[in-house]
Scaffold this active site. Structure first.
Site, PDB file in Angstrom:
ATOM      1  N   HIS A  27      -0.336  17.961   4.219  1.00 55.25           N
ATOM      2  CA  HIS A  27       0.607  18.100   3.110  1.00 55.25           C
ATOM      3  C   HIS A  27       0.756  19.533   2.595  1.00 55.25           C
ATOM      4  CE1 HIS A  27       0.588  13.767   3.225  1.00 55.25           C
ATOM      5  NE2 HIS A  27       1.452  13.685   2.227  1.00 55.25           N
TER       6      HIS A  27
ATOM      7  N   GLU B 255      -8.738  11.971  -8.920  1.00 56.90           N
ATOM      8  CA  GLU B 255      -8.710  13.252  -8.220  1.00 56.90           C
ATOM      9  C   GLU B 255      -9.537  14.302  -8.942  1.00 56.90           C
ATOM     10  OE1 GLU B 255      -4.813  13.546  -6.419  1.00 56.90           O
ATOM     11  OE2 GLU B 255      -5.071  15.711  -6.334  1.00 56.90           O
TER      12      GLU B 255
ATOM     13  N   HIS C 258       9.944  13.724   4.273  1.00 55.88           N
ATOM     14  CA  HIS C 258       8.559  13.990   3.888  1.00 55.88           C
ATOM     15  C   HIS C 258       7.576  13.635   5.020  1.00 55.88           C
ATOM     16  CE1 HIS C 258       4.907  14.225   1.521  1.00 55.88           C
ATOM     17  NE2 HIS C 258       4.623  12.993   1.893  1.00 55.88           N
TER      18      HIS C 258
ATOM     19  N   LYS D 116      -1.061   6.103  -8.609  1.00 56.06           N
ATOM     20  CA  LYS D 116      -0.341   7.282  -9.112  1.00 56.06           C
ATOM     21  C   LYS D 116       1.103   6.884  -9.351  1.00 56.06           C
ATOM     22  CE  LYS D 116      -2.648  11.349  -7.233  1.00 56.06           C
ATOM     23  NZ  LYS D 116      -2.462  12.523  -6.344  1.00 56.06           N
TER      24      LYS D 116
ATOM     25  N   GLU E  24       2.187   8.800   7.883  1.00 57.80           N
ATOM     26  CA  GLU E  24       1.092   8.656   6.916  1.00 57.80           C
ATOM     27  C   GLU E  24      -0.009   7.745   7.495  1.00 57.80           C
ATOM     28  OE1 GLU E  24       1.027  10.430   4.093  1.00 57.80           O
ATOM     29  OE2 GLU E  24       3.119  10.867   3.565  1.00 57.80           O
TER      30      GLU E  24
ATOM     31  N   ARG F 200     -10.291  12.700  -3.145  1.00 55.68           N
ATOM     32  CA  ARG F 200      -8.916  12.211  -3.008  1.00 55.68           C
ATOM     33  C   ARG F 200      -8.013  13.264  -2.354  1.00 55.68           C
ATOM     34  NH1 ARG F 200      -5.682   7.953  -6.962  1.00 55.68           N
ATOM     35  NH2 ARG F 200      -3.789   8.015  -5.744  1.00 55.68           N
TER      36      ARG F 200
ATOM     37  N   ARG G  99       2.991   1.242 -24.821  1.00 54.08           N
ATOM     38  CA  ARG G  99       1.711   1.907 -24.536  1.00 54.08           C
ATOM     39  C   ARG G  99       0.988   1.306 -23.332  1.00 54.08           C
ATOM     40  NH1 ARG G  99       1.796   1.598 -30.041  1.00 54.08           N
ATOM     41  NH2 ARG G  99       2.193   3.596 -31.027  1.00 54.08           N
TER      42      ARG G  99
ATOM     43  N   ASN H  74      -4.352  14.639   1.307  1.00 54.10           N
ATOM     44  CA  ASN H  74      -3.330  15.670   1.498  1.00 54.10           C
ATOM     45  C   ASN H  74      -3.377  16.316   2.872  1.00 54.10           C
ATOM     46  OD1 ASN H  74      -2.163  15.356  -0.987  1.00 54.10           O
ATOM     47  ND2 ASN H  74      -3.554  16.798  -1.978  1.00 54.10           N
TER      48      ASN H  74
ATOM     49  N   HIS I 275       4.376  20.583   2.633  1.00 54.06           N
ATOM     50  CA  HIS I 275       5.188  20.949   1.467  1.00 54.06           C
ATOM     51  C   HIS I 275       5.909  22.272   1.690  1.00 54.06           C
ATOM     52  CE1 HIS I 275       2.723  18.152  -1.307  1.00 54.06           C
ATOM     53  NE2 HIS I 275       3.780  17.538  -0.832  1.00 54.06           N
TER      54      HIS I 275
ATOM     55  N   LYS J 245      -6.973   4.284   2.469  1.00 53.27           N
ATOM     56  CA  LYS J 245      -6.617   4.936   1.212  1.00 53.27           C
ATOM     57  C   LYS J 245      -7.434   4.338   0.065  1.00 53.27           C
ATOM     58  CE  LYS J 245      -3.055   6.588  -1.885  1.00 53.27           C
ATOM     59  NZ  LYS J 245      -1.638   6.858  -2.158  1.00 53.27           N
TER      60      LYS J 245
HETATM   61  N1  LIG Z   1       2.495   7.279  -5.924  1.00 53.45           N
HETATM   62  C1  LIG Z   1       2.033   7.770  -4.798  1.00 53.45           C
HETATM   63  O1  LIG Z   1       0.823   7.799  -4.560  1.00 53.45           O
HETATM   64  C2  LIG Z   1       3.010   8.267  -3.789  1.00 53.45           C
HETATM   65  C3  LIG Z   1       2.561   8.558  -2.504  1.00 53.45           C
HETATM   66  C4  LIG Z   1       3.516   8.958  -1.557  1.00 53.45           C
HETATM   67  C5  LIG Z   1       4.847   9.087  -1.923  1.00 53.45           C
HETATM   68  N2  LIG Z   1       5.232   8.816  -3.194  1.00 53.45           N
HETATM   69  C6  LIG Z   1       6.652   8.911  -3.583  1.00 53.45           C
HETATM   70  O2  LIG Z   1       7.381   7.959  -2.843  1.00 53.45           O
HETATM   71  C7  LIG Z   1       8.738   8.400  -2.754  1.00 53.45           C
HETATM   72  C8  LIG Z   1       9.240   8.186  -1.345  1.00 53.45           C
HETATM   73  O3  LIG Z   1       9.154   6.818  -1.027  1.00 53.45           O
HETATM   74  P1  LIG Z   1      10.150   6.171   0.050  1.00 53.45           P
HETATM   75  O4  LIG Z   1      10.129   6.964   1.283  1.00 53.45           O
HETATM   76  O5  LIG Z   1       9.845   4.733   0.097  1.00 53.45           O
HETATM   77  O6  LIG Z   1      11.566   6.467  -0.621  1.00 53.45           O
HETATM   78  P2  LIG Z   1      12.658   5.519  -1.284  1.00 53.45           P
HETATM   79  O7  LIG Z   1      12.068   4.604  -2.267  1.00 53.45           O
HETATM   80  O8  LIG Z   1      13.757   6.413  -1.719  1.00 53.45           O
HETATM   81  O9  LIG Z   1      13.155   4.666  -0.038  1.00 53.45           O
HETATM   82  C9  LIG Z   1      13.839   5.325   1.023  1.00 53.45           C
HETATM   83  C10 LIG Z   1      15.196   4.661   1.281  1.00 53.45           C
HETATM   84  O10 LIG Z   1      14.982   3.433   1.947  1.00 53.45           O
HETATM   85  C11 LIG Z   1      15.632   2.373   1.253  1.00 53.45           C
HETATM   86  N3  LIG Z   1      14.822   1.187   1.483  1.00 53.45           N
HETATM   87  C12 LIG Z   1      13.589   0.900   0.985  1.00 53.45           C
HETATM   88  N4  LIG Z   1      13.145  -0.240   1.498  1.00 53.45           N
HETATM   89  C13 LIG Z   1      14.107  -0.690   2.347  1.00 53.45           C
HETATM   90  C14 LIG Z   1      14.213  -1.825   3.194  1.00 53.45           C
HETATM   91  N5  LIG Z   1      13.219  -2.713   3.308  1.00 53.45           N
HETATM   92  N6  LIG Z   1      15.347  -1.967   3.915  1.00 53.45           N
HETATM   93  C15 LIG Z   1      16.349  -1.058   3.843  1.00 53.45           C
HETATM   94  N7  LIG Z   1      16.291   0.047   3.075  1.00 53.45           N
HETATM   95  C16 LIG Z   1      15.182   0.214   2.336  1.00 53.45           C
HETATM   96  C17 LIG Z   1      15.721   2.827  -0.160  1.00 53.45           C
HETATM   97  O11 LIG Z   1      16.789   2.185  -0.837  1.00 53.45           O
HETATM   98  C18 LIG Z   1      15.966   4.329   0.010  1.00 53.45           C
HETATM   99  O12 LIG Z   1      17.341   4.544   0.251  1.00 53.45           O
HETATM  100  C19 LIG Z   1       8.752   9.852  -3.194  1.00 53.45           C
HETATM  101  O13 LIG Z   1       9.345   9.950  -4.461  1.00 53.45           O
HETATM  102  C20 LIG Z   1       7.279  10.227  -3.260  1.00 53.45           C
HETATM  103  O14 LIG Z   1       7.010  11.203  -4.249  1.00 53.45           O
HETATM  104  C21 LIG Z   1       4.343   8.409  -4.121  1.00 53.45           C
HETATM  105 ZN   LIG Z   2       2.768  12.039   1.927  1.00 56.84          ZN
END
Ligand SMILES: NC(=O)c1ccc[n+]([C@@H]2O[C@H](COP(=O)([O-])OP(=O)(O)OC[C@H]3O[C@@H](n4cnc5c(N)ncnc54)[C@H](O)[C@@H]3O)[C@@H](O)[C@H]2O)c1
Ligand SMILES: [Zn+2]
Length: 364
Positions: A247, A235, A265, A141, A183, A240, A119, A244, A251, A225
């Site tokens: 976005h 939100e 993205h 999030k 971003e 918040r 929990r 976007n 999207h 942020k």
């Molecule tokens: N929670 C939130 O507020 C929020 C906001 C934006 C995005 N997101 C989420 O984040 C995700 C995308 O994040 P991302 O772009 O980091 O993707 P990811 O975690 O898949 O990383 C991208 C790639 O880079 C590799 N990688 C990461 N760090 C590395 C490093 N230091 N050296 C070499 N390789 C490395 C990973 O293994 C992966 O293959 C999506 O699922 C999205 O929905 C969440």
């Molecule tokens: Zn984004």
């Protein structure tokens, strides 16, 4: 070292940013490591590259990792089950800290596991991608994807601490770094015109890996942020939604390109920001000169800035149809983030999608 406080009452926490922070992570994490142990969740690629360095930095703290395959597919029910079962097998208790060590996928998945196991357990983040350092690790999030769409199952769950070390980015693909950079530019466009001026001068250094430039850009973004999240943690007030910017257009572009390597993205967000400014100018809300500046900046740093270059010129009707489907899903409300100028964005929920389709059909 830069320290940003995210002020959310009893859920407040610090985000620390410094080059080489990973190597002295024990200093900050030892007080959180109950029985001198952290429950690390990472992906196979990040762990292969940086696991040994993390363990060295943690010194006497035990940190045997739970590993998931790298990539978005791990943000699934199956991925969640794997992580939650592994945590339970390790006897995780509520006072323990889970450590998410990876990009946004690991942060979202481990954060959600932390939100629900027993929990709710504590968690900390060491984000390793630029996108995770400036965006997903800030604001609480957490989520996995469902068959009906991305991030539809999750929870708001704030970490207790976030450690950001830009030196981790040295191993990240240049394309992924640029996607994260989009971003950063987004925050500047939302409400920090000074940051945008600075990025025009220094964006290339941020991308090239200059440590001081990276610390500065990451700190400004996290602060931006954090301020927005503090004003609207869940939100509810709409503030918040400013995050976007780019976005809603983005999207639609991602949907049209099948959420594939064709358009990451962050790349969709960059072009989405150009389109949001272009649409704002067409409505005479902001000046064409601002649109030109936004487009020129993304172009200079190697991010997409025209529909033509991703072969979506003249596809306004299709793109608007994607927005229409999103709109139905969110009970008829599509929030468009428009701008009065660089650094002055606002939310408009009354935009007519036929007008957007027309605009997109006329835009390069
Ligand atoms: N929670 C939130 O507020 C929020 C906001 C934006 C995005 N997101 C989420 O984040 C995700 C995308 O994040 P991302 O772009 O980091 O993707 P990811 O975690 O898949 O990383 C991208 C790639 O880079 C590799 N990688 C990461 N760090 C590395 C490093 N230091 N050296 C070499 N390789 C490395 C990973 O293994 C992966 O293959 C999506 O699922 C999205 O929905 C969440
Ligand atoms: Zn984004």
């Amino acid at each position: 070292m830069e320290a940003i406080k995210v002020a959310l009452g009893e859920r407040s926490y610090d985000i620390l940013v410094d080059q080489g922070l990973l190597d002295r992570s024990a200093e900050f994490l030892a007080p959180l490591a109950r029985d001198r142990r952290l429950l690390v969740v990472s992906d196979e690629k990040v762990w292969a590259t940086h696991g040994a360095r993390l363990q060295a930095g943690l010194g006497r703290i035990e940190a045997a990792p739970i590993l998931i395959p790298a990539g978005e597919d791990s943000k699934s029910w199956t991925g969640l089950e794997t992580v939650v079962d592994a945590l339970l097998a390790k006897g995780v208790e509520r006072q323990d800290h889970i450590l998410a060590f990876g990009g946004g996928v690991v942060g979202d998945l481990a954060g959600f596991a932390a939100a629900i196991v027993n929990r709710g357990c504590n968690f900390v983040q060491i984000p390793t991608s630029l996108l995770a350092q400036v965006d997903s690790s800030v604001g609480g999030k957490t989520a996995i994807n469902a068959a009906a769409g991305k991030n539809l199952v999750g929870a708001f769950h704030q970490p207790s601490l976030v450690l950001i070390d830009p030196s981790l980015l040295d191993s990240l693909d240049a394309r992924q770094v640029r996607a994260g950079y989009a971003e950063i530019a987004k925050y500047a466009l939302i409400e920090d015109a000074g940051l945008f001026d600075w990025l025009e001068e220094n964006g290339a250094s941020v991308l090239a890996g200059d440590p001081d430039a990276r610390v500065r850009a990451i700190t400004a973004s996290v602060r931006g942020k954090a301020r927005i999240v503090e004003g609207d943690e869940r939100e509810t007030s709409g503030r918040r939604a400013l995050l976007n910017l780019g976005h809603t257009f983005g999207h639609a572009l991602e949907t049209e390109t099948g959420y594939s390597d064709r358009l990451l993205h962050g790349e969709a967000v960059a072009l989405g920001c150009v389109l949001a400014f272009g649409f704002s100018a067409e409505r005479q809300l902001c000046s064409p000169a601002d649109v030109a500046r936004v487009r020129a900046h993304f172009q200079r740093v190697g991010l997409p800035s025209t529909l033509a270059e991703i072969d979506l010129h003249g596809q306004g009707d299709r793109l608007a149809a994607h927005m229409q489907r999103d709109k139905k899903r969110s009970r008829g409300q599509t929030a468009f983030i428009l701008a009065r100028s660089i650094g002055d964005a606002f939310v408009d929920t009354s935009v007519d999608l036929a007008e957007v389709a027309g605009f997109l059909n006329r835009t390069q």
